[in-house]
Design a protein around this motif. Structure first.
Motif, PDB file in Angstrom:
ATOM      1  N   TYR A 552       0.826  -1.203   0.000  1.00 51.07           N
ATOM      2  CA  TYR A 552       0.000   0.000   0.000  1.00 51.07           C
ATOM      3  C   TYR A 552       0.867   1.262   0.000  1.00 51.07           C
ATOM      4  O   TYR A 552       0.752   2.114  -0.878  1.00 51.07           O
ATOM      5  CB  TYR A 552      -0.916  -0.025   1.215  1.00 51.07           C
ATOM      6  CG  TYR A 552      -1.948   1.082   1.302  1.00 51.07           C
ATOM      7  CD1 TYR A 552      -3.116   1.026   0.543  1.00 51.07           C
ATOM      8  CD2 TYR A 552      -1.780   2.144   2.178  1.00 51.07           C
ATOM      9  CE1 TYR A 552      -4.085   2.026   0.649  1.00 51.07           C
ATOM     10  CE2 TYR A 552      -2.739   3.144   2.296  1.00 51.07           C
ATOM     11  CZ  TYR A 552      -3.897   3.074   1.524  1.00 51.07           C
ATOM     12  OH  TYR A 552      -4.855   4.060   1.646  1.00 51.07           O
ATOM     13  N   VAL A 553       1.779   1.364   0.956  1.00 52.97           N
ATOM     14  CA  VAL A 553       2.599   2.571   1.084  1.00 52.97           C
ATOM     15  C   VAL A 553       3.782   2.525   0.115  1.00 52.97           C
ATOM     16  O   VAL A 553       3.960   3.428  -0.720  1.00 52.97           O
ATOM     17  CB  VAL A 553       3.097   2.748   2.534  1.00 52.97           C
ATOM     18  CG1 VAL A 553       4.021   3.946   2.643  1.00 52.97           C
ATOM     19  CG2 VAL A 553       1.917   2.892   3.481  1.00 52.97           C
ATOM     20  N   THR A 554       4.603   1.482   0.200  1.00 52.29           N
ATOM     21  CA  THR A 554       5.725   1.361  -0.721  1.00 52.29           C
ATOM     22  C   THR A 554       5.221   1.230  -2.153  1.00 52.29           C
ATOM     23  O   THR A 554       5.882   1.681  -3.099  1.00 52.29           O
ATOM     24  CB  THR A 554       6.602   0.157  -0.343  1.00 52.29           C
ATOM     25  OG1 THR A 554       6.956   0.260   1.047  1.00 52.29           O
ATOM     26  CG2 THR A 554       7.869   0.118  -1.182  1.00 52.29           C
ATOM     27  N   GLY A 555       4.039   0.641  -2.308  1.00 48.89           N
ATOM     28  CA  GLY A 555       3.439   0.558  -3.637  1.00 48.89           C
ATOM     29  C   GLY A 555       3.248   1.927  -4.267  1.00 48.89           C
ATOM     30  O   GLY A 555       3.441   2.104  -5.483  1.00 48.89           O
ATOM     31  N   HIS A 556       2.854   2.909  -3.467  1.00 47.13           N
ATOM     32  CA  HIS A 556       2.742   4.279  -3.985  1.00 47.13           C
ATOM     33  C   HIS A 556       4.094   4.799  -4.450  1.00 47.13           C
ATOM     34  O   HIS A 556       4.196   5.466  -5.495  1.00 47.13           O
ATOM     35  CB  HIS A 556       2.174   5.207  -2.902  1.00 47.13           C
ATOM     36  CG  HIS A 556       0.684   5.205  -2.819  1.00 47.13           C
ATOM     37  ND1 HIS A 556      -0.112   5.783  -3.782  1.00 47.13           N
ATOM     38  CD2 HIS A 556      -0.164   4.696  -1.879  1.00 47.13           C
ATOM     39  CE1 HIS A 556      -1.387   5.645  -3.441  1.00 47.13           C
ATOM     40  NE2 HIS A 556      -1.447   4.986  -2.301  1.00 47.13           N
ATOM     41  N   ALA A 557       5.148   4.502  -3.675  1.00 40.51           N
ATOM     42  CA  ALA A 557       6.487   4.963  -4.054  1.00 40.51           C
ATOM     43  C   ALA A 557       6.958   4.272  -5.330  1.00 40.51           C
ATOM     44  O   ALA A 557       7.561   4.905  -6.209  1.00 40.51           O
ATOM     45  CB  ALA A 557       7.471   4.713  -2.917  1.00 40.51           C
ATOM     46  N   VAL A 558       6.699   2.975  -5.442  1.00 38.62           N
ATOM     47  CA  VAL A 558       7.100   2.236  -6.640  1.00 38.62           C
ATOM     48  C   VAL A 558       6.359   2.775  -7.861  1.00 38.62           C
ATOM     49  O   VAL A 558       6.957   2.995  -8.920  1.00 38.62           O
ATOM     50  CB  VAL A 558       6.841   0.728  -6.461  1.00 38.62           C
ATOM     51  CG1 VAL A 558       7.038  -0.014  -7.780  1.00 38.62           C
ATOM     52  CG2 VAL A 558       7.762   0.149  -5.395  1.00 38.62           C
ATOM     53  N   ARG A 559       5.062   2.999  -7.720  1.00 41.54           N
ATOM     54  CA  ARG A 559       4.293   3.506  -8.861  1.00 41.54           C
ATOM     55  C   ARG A 559       4.769   4.903  -9.281  1.00 41.54           C
ATOM     56  O   ARG A 559       4.959   5.179 -10.474  1.00 41.54           O
ATOM     57  CB  ARG A 559       2.804   3.539  -8.524  1.00 41.54           C
ATOM     58  CG  ARG A 559       1.965   4.084  -9.662  1.00 41.54           C
ATOM     59  CD  ARG A 559       0.501   3.790  -9.529  1.00 41.54           C
ATOM     60  NE  ARG A 559      -0.194   4.089 -10.773  1.00 41.54           N
ATOM     61  CZ  ARG A 559      -1.386   3.626 -11.089  1.00 41.54           C
ATOM     62  NH1 ARG A 559      -2.034   2.821 -10.254  1.00 41.54           N
ATOM     63  NH2 ARG A 559      -1.958   3.939 -12.239  1.00 41.54           N
ATOM     64  N   LYS A 560       4.964   5.761  -8.297  1.00 40.47           N
ATOM     65  CA  LYS A 560       5.399   7.129  -8.591  1.00 40.47           C
ATOM     66  C   LYS A 560       6.762   7.115  -9.275  1.00 40.47           C
ATOM     67  O   LYS A 560       7.004   7.856 -10.252  1.00 40.47           O
ATOM     68  CB  LYS A 560       5.448   7.925  -7.290  1.00 40.47           C
ATOM     69  CG  LYS A 560       5.712   9.412  -7.452  1.00 40.47           C
ATOM     70  CD  LYS A 560       5.638  10.096  -6.082  1.00 40.47           C
ATOM     71  CE  LYS A 560       5.911  11.584  -6.175  1.00 40.47           C
ATOM     72  NZ  LYS A 560       5.863  12.232  -4.817  1.00 40.47           N
ATOM     73  N   THR A 561       7.669   6.268  -8.781  1.00 37.79           N
ATOM     74  CA  THR A 561       9.006   6.175  -9.372  1.00 37.79           C
ATOM     75  C   THR A 561       8.942   5.582 -10.773  1.00 37.79           C
ATOM     76  O   THR A 561       9.622   6.050 -11.697  1.00 37.79           O
ATOM     77  CB  THR A 561       9.914   5.319  -8.474  1.00 37.79           C
ATOM     78  OG1 THR A 561       9.938   5.880  -7.151  1.00 37.79           O
ATOM     79  CG2 THR A 561      11.325   5.265  -9.020  1.00 37.79           C
ATOM     80  N   HIS A 625      17.384   7.148 -14.906  1.00 32.27           N
ATOM     81  CA  HIS A 625      16.975   6.602 -13.610  1.00 32.27           C
ATOM     82  C   HIS A 625      15.837   7.457 -13.062  1.00 32.27           C
ATOM     83  O   HIS A 625      15.474   8.496 -13.635  1.00 32.27           O
ATOM     84  CB  HIS A 625      18.146   6.606 -12.626  1.00 32.27           C
ATOM     85  CG  HIS A 625      18.588   7.990 -12.245  1.00 32.27           C
ATOM     86  ND1 HIS A 625      19.378   8.773 -13.058  1.00 32.27           N
ATOM     87  CD2 HIS A 625      18.324   8.743 -11.144  1.00 32.27           C
ATOM     88  CE1 HIS A 625      19.599   9.937 -12.475  1.00 32.27           C
ATOM     89  NE2 HIS A 625      18.970   9.963 -11.320  1.00 32.27           N
ATOM     90  N   ALA A 626      15.283   7.009 -11.944  1.00 36.91           N
ATOM     91  CA  ALA A 626      14.247   7.781 -11.247  1.00 36.91           C
ATOM     92  C   ALA A 626      14.260   7.403  -9.782  1.00 36.91           C
ATOM     93  O   ALA A 626      14.518   6.247  -9.423  1.00 36.91           O
ATOM     94  CB  ALA A 626      12.871   7.516 -11.856  1.00 36.91           C
ATOM     95  N   GLU A 627      13.988   8.358  -8.943  1.00 35.02           N
ATOM     96  CA  GLU A 627      13.852   8.122  -7.496  1.00 35.02           C
ATOM     97  C   GLU A 627      12.795   9.076  -6.969  1.00 35.02           C
ATOM     98  O   GLU A 627      12.897  10.283  -7.172  1.00 35.02           O
ATOM     99  CB  GLU A 627      15.182   8.329  -6.777  1.00 35.02           C
ATOM    100  CG  GLU A 627      15.103   8.049  -5.283  1.00 35.02           C
ATOM    101  CD  GLU A 627      16.468   7.971  -4.622  1.00 35.02           C
ATOM    102  OE1 GLU A 627      16.538   8.212  -3.401  1.00 35.02           O
ATOM    103  OE2 GLU A 627      17.463   7.658  -5.321  1.00 35.02           O
ATOM    104  N   GLU A 628      11.791   8.501  -6.328  1.00 33.98           N
ATOM    105  CA  GLU A 628      10.683   9.307  -5.830  1.00 33.98           C
ATOM    106  C   GLU A 628      10.290   8.865  -4.424  1.00 33.98           C
ATOM    107  O   GLU A 628      10.405   7.688  -4.068  1.00 33.98           O
ATOM    108  CB  GLU A 628       9.454   9.185  -6.748  1.00 33.98           C
ATOM    109  CG  GLU A 628       9.660   9.670  -8.174  1.00 33.98           C
ATOM    110  CD  GLU A 628       9.686  11.184  -8.277  1.00 33.98           C
ATOM    111  OE1 GLU A 628       9.443  11.862  -7.266  1.00 33.98           O
ATOM    112  OE2 GLU A 628       9.939  11.688  -9.396  1.00 33.98           O
ATOM    113  N   THR A 629       9.818   9.830  -3.658  1.00 34.12           N
ATOM    114  CA  THR A 629       9.300   9.556  -2.304  1.00 34.12           C
ATOM    115  C   THR A 629       7.785   9.719  -2.312  1.00 34.12           C
ATOM    116  O   THR A 629       7.255  10.654  -2.907  1.00 34.12           O
ATOM    117  CB  THR A 629       9.913  10.538  -1.290  1.00 34.12           C
ATOM    118  OG1 THR A 629      11.317  10.315  -1.224  1.00 34.12           O
ATOM    119  CG2 THR A 629       9.306  10.337   0.100  1.00 34.12           C
TER     120      THR A 629
END
Length: 786
Positions: A552-561, A625-629
């Protein structure tokens, strides 16, 4: 930095001069950092455990132990820093009022549980270490205090506080709140419970202390490179371990590096920072040499964490129309000797009680968490909610039986409604599959037919069917911070590397994260190479595996990244299309199955071609590359129900679970195979809690009587029937892919469902778990059935 480092603790010389870590290979034969994460040889550290449950160490002599061949050093509570630190795996808060209770030291002369850590032996092998531990134990003198294993003993007026530096009494925390749905308050709720117009029901339950029983015991080792400490640990929470180690040693958190390799399960017990700080401190005292602490199974039982034993008393008012009017519940939680995750567990138990059903007037809940001398409980799968849920689900069946109502119909009449928002924290029922899971289970289990078939059964062996429901939140917001970061890097062959700080502990998280990234980018899942090992020096920040939060939470970070990474790929693809004069509309480019295609799906570029150009082009080399919070400021409810069929041999007090079915609304199911595995494992744990598992504490000594897997009974393959699960999928708007909690909920409903099935079969209600053969026989005899 130099001066700060020197304030950690005096570097203790143990027979040899201290040398720099980069010279250890020459001075002591220690190899450099190797691929298996452990520089060799490794020193063994063994804990010296107090042989009382409450009191003080008044004298301890380590002289003869230090002289044993192979022993490098013996440290006692007199040697370690005075810093007190918190141990639970909670997100840190910059607000002191919201920080965890700091009541631990690396070693302590104030004994609060049997087996408390009073000293540690460091030796070159296990034989020398074990000899030294026995020698130290023979030279310890104690001042004993009365042992308090129950909350009643610890709350007595003359009870001696276990942590006077933290709390003036043994009450760690108390909460008292009312959840009105129509603006009423305490007085109205209590008045309606006692109103003669309504039926009144009262229940008291006792839930037990349960061990997580993960296959791999708790283990960690630490060493130094230069001035920095590296800790390798079997943990669910590497970034939190880093912070707590820094707090425990009184040094900057950046001085600590934590590595989490592949680990063998945790179920919440590894959501605690247990011996990593001590391991980190020991290497600073031994010139940076590798020091390992590996717990025995007995130590895991006695010295790590478990599920809280709780007692709950509730009153419920309801009317003739099957409507719940008002409820009150009082919870007492036995915290043991240290705060660990503390009052959060009791609060969650109350949440499970109040969330499950809608009160016409309101629900008044109280919870008290109390320090005692039992081994300290902490986080365990479902985190306090099974205790509250057991109470309300027993009550629902008791009331239905008293009034002659169908238990399913009674529940359907009182469910949390769609759109419900908790007035205290705002958690909202965004996607409501609650009634659907109950109805689906009713049909799939043959509920009505089975009840009719065995309704008038007699004889010593009887059959019954029971059910229970649950409500479970997703993650910890808004009680605590929810934040996560992901990183994706393009490889030269067009595949990519995915890094997350979230941890794989056997639940299939890495598989799901890979699927998420692949779906969003537009490549096959096999093209996403996830880095399953966490290293706080290079891994993006994440608080870890707990609270059913990661998909749920890390999933948002993975999707955003992944979305940013996809945009970056397409931006470069447009450059190539224009530079090569390819006949395609740059604005209409898309990525599908690892290819850059035009609006009609025609191939424009292979991703491998794009990657080669990006890495090695003289014209424009760029490392894509990409990195998102993602900071998640939402939460949602998952729902489920369990239907269990049992065969009860009353003279033997033996219950055979013949069939069990879990039905879940966990939003969109991301991977059916791993989801089914989660449910099946949880169902097996629920069976264990219902019938077998209980840590037995000697009330006189505070020592566990069954601290091993021979005497502590968990279900075997012979005890677990065919496990069935059904998913009623909804699309939760708050989830990154429509998903919500699934990891913890599966173990919640089987225990009360089995209890209710026994009630259906025999007419005898049990309120203490586990329902062991002895307790069952006593209950059946009390009711005159045997």
């Amino acid at each position: 930095m130099e001066e700060m480092w020197r304030t950690v603790a005096p570097m203790r010389e143990v027979g040899r001069p201290l040398v720099r870590v980069d010279a250890l290979d020459k001075a002591r034969g220690t190899a450099k950092y190797t691929d298996d994460l452990c520089p060799k040889p490794c020193l063994v550290a063994k804990l010296v455990h107090a042989q009382i449950a409450n009191g003080w160490v008044r004298a301890i002599d380590t002289t003869s132990a230090e002289a044993i061949p192979g022993v490098e050093a013996v440290f006692t509570f007199k040697d370690v820093p005075e810093h007190r630190f918190p141990t639970p795996g909670h997100p840190w808060s910059v607000e002191p009022a919201h920080q965890d209770v700091a009541d631990r030291r690396l070693l302590d002369g104030r004994v609060r549980i049997y087996g408390d850590d009073i000293a540690v032996v460091v030796a070159r092998d296990n034989v020398a270490a074990d000899r030294a531990v026995r020698d130290v134990l023979a030279h310890v003198e104690y001042e004993e205090l009365p042992v308090m294993t129950t909350v009643q003993e610890a709350m007595a007026p003359d009870a001696i506080p276990l942590h006077p530096e933290v709390r003036p009494t043994n009450v760690l925390a108390h909460s008292d709140m009312v959840t009105p749905l129509d603006g009423t308050g305490y007085d109205s709720v209590e008045a309606d419970i006692d109103d003669p117009r309504y039926h009144r029901y009262e229940i008291h339950t006792e839930t037990q202390q349960v061990s997580q029983c993960h296959i791999e015991t708790n283990v960690c080792f630490a060493y130094m490179e230069g001035r920095r400490i590296t800790v390798v640990s079997s943990t669910q929470i590497p970034h939190i371990v880093r912070r707590v180690c820094g707090q425990a040693l009184g040094i900057g958190w950046g001085n600590i590096r934590v590595i989490k390799p592949c680990i063998g399960g945790g179920f919440g017990n590894k959501q605690e920072v247990l011996y990593e700080p001590l391991c980190a401190w020991l290497t600073t005292q031994l010139g940076g040499r590798v020091v390992e602490i590996e717990l025995s199974r007995e130590e895991v039982f006695q010295n790590t964490r478990s599920r809280h034993p709780m007692s709950l008393t509730a009153q419920i008012a309801y009317d003739d129309d099957m409507r719940i009017i008002a409820r009150h519940c009082d919870c007492l939680s036995n915290q043991g000797g240290y705060a660990s995750h503390g009052h959060a567990l009791a609060a969650n138990a109350i949440n499970a009680f109040r969330w499950a059903y809608k009160d016409k007037v309101g629900c008044h809940t109280e919870a008290t968490t109390v320090y005692t001398n039992i081994p300290s409980p902490g986080a365990m799968r479902a985190y306090g909610m099974p205790q509250g849920q057991f109470t309300i689900e027993c009550a629902m069946d008791d009331i239905a039986r008293r009034e002659g109502w169908d238990p399913v119909d009674f529940r359907l009449r009182n469910l949390m409604p769609a759109g419900y928002s908790d007035p205290f924290n705002g958690i909202t029922n965004h996607a409501d599959g609650y009634p659907d899971v109950i109805k689906a289970g009713r049909e799939a289990s043959g509920w009505d037919e089975y009840r009719a078939r065995y309704a008038h059964e007699t004889g010593p062996v009887r059959h019954g069917i029971g059910m229970s429901c649950f409500v479970y939140k997703t993650g910890v917001y808004p009680i605590s911070l929810e934040t996560s970061t992901a990183r994706i890097v393009l490889n030269q062959d067009g595949t990519c590397q995915l890094q997350v700080g979230a941890t794989e502990i056997g639940q299939g998280a890495d598989t799901v994260f890979s699927q998420m990234a692949a779906e969003t980018i537009g490549v096959p899942t096999s093209w996403v190479h996830i880095v399953g090992e966490q290293d706080t020096d290079v891994t993006p920040f994440d608080t870890g595996a707990y609270a059913s939060r990661q998909s749920y939470v890390t999933g948002h970070a993975v999707r955003k990244t992944a979305e940013t990474f996809r945009r970056n790929l397409l931006d470069y693809a447009r450059e190539l299309v224009e530079a090569r004069s390819v006949d395609a509309d740059p604005a209409a480019l898309d990525i599908r199955e690892g290819q850059v295609v035009d609006a009609d799906g025609n191939l424009v570029l292979e991703l491998e071609d794009l990657a080669q150009e990006a890495f090695y082009s003289f014209r424009h080399s760029v490392h894509i590359h990409a990195e998102e919070t993602a900071q998640v400021r939402d939460n949602t409810f998952a729902f489920g129900a369990c239907y269990a069929k049992v065969e009860v041999d009353m003279p033997l007090g033996k219950v055979k679970v013949t069939e069990i079915l879990n039905v879940h609304d966990s939003g969109r199911i991301l991977n059916p195979a791993t989801a089914a595995g989660q449910v099946e494992g949880g169902m097996a744990q629920g069976i264990g809690a219902a019938l077998y598992e209980e840590q037995l504490v000697d009330p006189k000594t505070g020592r566990l009587r069954n601290a091993n897997l021979l005497d502590y009974k968990i279900p075997t393959a012979m005890d677990v029937p065919e496990l069935r699960c059904i998913f009623v999928e909804t699309d939760d708007p708050s989830g990154p892919y429509g998903n919500k909690a699934l990891g913890e909920p599966p173990l919640m409903p089987p225990t009360p469902a089995i209890r209710n099935a026994i009630l259906d079969a025999t007419g005898v209600a049990f309120y203490q778990i586990p329902m062991t053969q002895q307790r069952l026989v006593e209950g059946f005899a009390r009711e005159g059935l045997i």
